[in-house]
Scaffold this motif. Structure first.
Motif, short mmCIF file in Angstrom:
data_model
loop_
_atom_site.label_atom_id
_atom_site.label_comp_id
_atom_site.label_asym_id
_atom_site.label_seq_id
_atom_site.Cartn_x
_atom_site.Cartn_y
_atom_site.Cartn_z
N GLY A 67 18.78 21.07 58.39
CA GLY A 67 18.89 22.51 58.58
C GLY A 67 17.55 23.19 58.75
N GLY A 68 16.52 22.60 58.15
CA GLY A 68 15.18 23.18 58.24
C GLY A 68 14.60 23.19 59.63
N ARG A 69 15.24 22.48 60.56
CA ARG A 69 14.76 22.51 61.95
C ARG A 69 15.04 23.85 62.61
N ALA A 70 15.88 24.67 61.98
CA ALA A 70 16.20 25.99 62.54
C ALA A 70 15.07 26.98 62.23
N GLY A 71 14.87 27.90 63.16
CA GLY A 71 13.90 28.97 62.93
C GLY A 71 12.47 28.52 63.00
N ARG A 72 12.08 27.89 64.10
CA ARG A 72 10.71 27.41 64.23
C ARG A 72 9.72 28.57 64.13
N TYR A 73 8.72 28.37 63.28
CA TYR A 73 7.74 29.42 63.01
C TYR A 73 7.01 29.81 64.30
#
Length: 805
Positions: free
Chosen positions: A568-574
């Motif tokens: 899930g951490g792949r979402a919302g690339r900085y």
């Protein structure tokens, strides 16, 4: 009575004019096809020639099925479905019978055969190799049929090709049978040898008589780990029976005065009872304690002498995905005079190398099947399994340290963290890895600094479930098997979406190309397995799980908090998205579960003993100790001996595949122990007949023959590729990976590296071309069983990133 439609009128008229017949089951499709040919408002009539063409279109599927039945009855397994469909498409006579269809099919097949080689022999070898790779072993009759078909295609009328093929098959069959028989005999001999030794073991009751001590003394020395317990046999009540090696006990007699605290010349203790050692031979299999002693896996950190000689300092950098863990470490690495960057995947090793290049530092590359040497460079990017252990560097980075707990590859991370010869070692990973890294540092005697980072952009759970028609550009659907990924792709293509896919069976080159299509906007939606959890810079806005359960190779279970956070951490690339959203498809789970997992602390690790496995030096030491050159025998003894199940510091990693390869290699003469160990480490797919294929390669190697690289096989036009053909190409690519891995170790035997590289590039290009198709294509019409409101439960594990990078 209802009036007939213009298409029905035209169909009836055409049937009457041409004298053709149509079966009742054909009438509906036939009428629809005729309707497409009529001019709106015009006459309800279709020209006879056009009607014959329409009737042929309607009958193509039936003709292809008829040809399939004919060829399969004849055993012509080399004629595949695209051949049948092409023959049906070429048929222009709607009354064609089986013989006419077969003649057209032969023409199609002969054309294809002529594209497979410069001559009949090359084409025959290509077809046979494809069939073997697909699991088809041709009978003598089938060999003859295939040889004659190839001969006809190339205008060769004699039966030389058939006789040569049959002779080669008989020779190969005899050689394989001999290898298998020899392997079975040698395995049986090794097992008998171990069994005989185990029969010589004694119970605790015999220990006092052998050592000439009291039972109380024996119990105390066992508790103090002075007396080695050779075997522990569980009882139903939860206790254990201890067994001891009498030869090992005899060797310890000289230690008894020291254990008792008396001088060596003091009066000996009790000597009651018969001396059982008179019944035990001094030679034969070395005891488990002796094997464990030379293997020294219970002192694993000491194996890495270069690292132990350095004054190492470890900096442990932990944080979730998108927290910038690698940024500081890469800067330190780029500023160092020498350095090492270790990644879990070849793709990530390339990314490390590119990151260093962007900082003005040239780096070489080392992965299992690839080497790029930059003259004068003192930096190296590599996969974890390729960690060099003997050349000190200033700074090293080891990424994805949570892989320490992985049952398949965790031992590689243990070896890398313990053995990386760097004065300053950066270990990067999720928070879960903290206790394991601390334990390894303690075993190595290295100080640890810890840095904990927070995610740069917020991550939150979606408020509600999401349906397929609600997907937006920038979304990533996560499934847990290749089949589910392709099913979802098929379904979304029917809805007019442009799709990129990423799953474990794809090569790094294809994964990167698919990621680029998604990032550039050439594809709206990414459909992927959890293979995206490591690596690949992806511009994902929302990660949407298609299931909150997965099959992990053993059982179907709920996703863990680490899996939810990592994927899930792949979402919302900085820098591209203000936040990241993690959701779940409708009917596939609850958003509340995701919300709870995102906010949950790291799951406690109950097993802090790092996984370890032997290397070539340990294998050789054990072989010398037990007096055997059998790799199977050595690995069998290592499994029994080198680490007790209750060892306080280490656990032995799974060695099942290495043992299986060693067992097959027992029948191959001409390879030494180190060569066999190299073969046992080769990354092959057991599900694709990989161990048998590797044994054939080893047999050619031992006989002094060069091993030719796997070919690409016949590749249809990408727009016509079926799902089965895509999978076949992926398997061929995996075989080339294994061949290239071997070529790095035995370049004289695996010499045709240019051909292997060319075949690899061809397959990568073809697979990427297939995945770029935006129409449904044949693969989606066959039997996709695509999900509508939500996918099925996961039925398989994406295992491609398993062993040895």
């Amino acid at each position: 009575m209802d009036a007939l439609s213009p298409a029905q009128v035209a169909t009836d008229r055409a049937l009457a004019e041409t004298g053709l017949d149509a079966a009742p089951r054909e009438m509906q499709r036939l009428t629809r096809q005729v309707a497409r040919r009529l001019t709106p408002g015009g006459e309800a009539r279709i020209e006879p020639d056009a009607f014959r063409e329409v009737l042929c279109v309607v009958r193509r599927k039936g003709w292809a099925t008829q040809l399939m039945n004919v060829t399969r009855r004849a055993g012509e397994v080399w004629i595949d479905k695209p051949d049948m469909e092409a023959a049906a498409a070429r048929t222009i006579d709607p009354t064609a019978d089986e013989y006419a269809l077969r003649a057209i099919l032969d023409g199609v097949v002969f054309e294809r055969l002529r594209t497979l080689g410069q001559n009949a022999q090359d084409a025959f070898d290509t077809v046979q190799a494809d069939l073997v790779d697909s699991g088809h072993v041709l009978s003598p009759r089938q060999l003859d049929l295939l040889a004659r078909a190839v001969g006809t295609a190339f205008g060769v009328d004699d039966d030389t090709l058939a006789r040569s093929a049959l002779a080669r098959q008989e020779a190969d069959t005899a050689a394989r049978a001999e290898i298998e028989t020899r392997a079975a005999e040698r395995r049986a001999a090794e097992n008998a040898r171990i069994s005989a030794w185990e029969q010589s073991l004694v119970s605790f009751d015999a220990v006092p008589r052998i050592l000439h001590c009291s039972p109380r003394e024996a119990l105390r020395w066992i508790a103090e780990n002075r007396l080695p317990v050779t075997r522990r046999i569980p009882r139903p009540d939860g206790t254990e029976d201890f067994q001891f090696d009498p030869v090992e006990l005899k060797r310890l007699r000289t230690q008894l005065p020291l254990w008792r605290g008396v001088m060596p010349d003091a009066k000996p203790g009790r000597r009651g009872g018969a001396d059982l050692l008179s019944l035990v031979p001094e030679t034969g299999s070395a005891g488990n304690a002796a094997v464990a002693r030379v293997a020294a896996l219970d002192r694993y950190a000491a194996h890495f002498r270069t690292a132990r000689a350095l004054n190492r300092r470890i900096t442990l950098v932990t944080g979730p995905t998108n927290s910038g863990k690698s940024y500081t470490a890469l800067n330190a690495l780029a500023e160092a005079e020498s350095g090492l960057a270790l990644a879990p995947l070849r793709l990530l090793a390339h990314e490390f190398r590119e990151a260093l290049a962007a900082r003005g530092v040239a780096a070489s590359l080392a992965t299992g099947e690839e080497r790029i040497t930059v003259p004068g460079s003192r930096h190296l990017a590599a996969t974890v399994e390729m960690c060099p252990l003997h050349n000190p560097v200033d700074v090293a980075i080891i990424d994805e340290a949570q892989m320490l707990a992985d049952p398949d590859r965790g031992a590689a991370w243990t070896a890398a963290i313990m053995g990386a010869p760097a004065r300053h070692l950066f270990v990067l990973g999720a928070a879960d890895c903290v206790p394991l890294v601390r334990r390894i540092a303690e075993l190595c005697g290295d100080p640890v600094d810890e840095i904990s980072l927070e995610r740069k952009s917020p991550l939150r759970a979606a408020s509600a479930t999401i349906r397929l028609h609600e997907l937006r550009p920038g979304d990533a659907l996560i499934a847990f098997s290749r089949r589910e990924v392709l099913d979802l792709r098929a379904e979304l293509l029917t809805r007019g979406r442009r799709i990129a896919v990423v799953y474990g069976a794809l090569s790094p080159e294809v994964r990167r190309a698919e990621a680029q299509r998604f990032n550039s906007g050439d594809a709206d939606i990414l459909v992927a397995t959890d293979a995206i959890g490591m690596g690949l810079n992806l511009s994902i806005k929302r990660v949407i799980f298609t299931s909150l359960r997965k099959f992990d190779g053993t059982q179907t279970r709920d996703l863990t908090t680490q899996e939810i956070k990592q994927i899930g951490g792949r979402a919302g690339r900085y820098g591209l998205h203000e936040d990241g959203i993690v959701g779940v498809l409708a009917n596939a789970g609850s958003p509340n579960f995701i919300r709870a997992m995102l906010h949950a602390p790291p799951e406690p690790i109950t097993e802090l003993r790092p996984l370890v496995q032997p290397d070539a030096d340990i294998v050789r030491a054990v072989a010398d100790e037990i007096g055997s050159e059998s790799l199977y025998g050595v690995l069998a003894r290592i499994k029994r001996a080198v680490l007790r199940p209750d060892d306080p510091n280490y656990r032995l990693a799974d060695m099942e595949q290495a043992v299986a390869i060693a067992a097959n290699l027992e029948g191959v003469d001409g390879l030494d122990l180190s060569q066999r160990w190299t073969y046992a480490m080769c990354p092959v797919d057991e599900r694709d007949n990989g161990i048998v294929r590797l044994t054939h390669w080893a047999s050619d190697h031992a006989a002094g023959r060069r091993v030719q690289p796997p070919g690409t096989g016949h590749l249809v036009a990408p727009s016509q590729a079926s799902r089965q053909e895509l999978e076949r190409a992926e398997k061929r690519h995996k075989r080339l990976v294994a061949w290239r891995w071997m070529a790095q170790r035995f370049p004289e035997t695996y010499a045709a590296i240019d051909d292997a590289e060319a075949n690899t590039a061809t397959l990568n290009d073809w697979i990427e071309a297939v995945l770029r198709q935006h129409s449904r294509g044949r693969e989606h019409r066959e039997d996709s069983r695509a999900p509508r409101s939500g996918p099925r439960k996961s039925g398989g594990r994406d295992r491609s990133s398993r062993r040895r990078g």
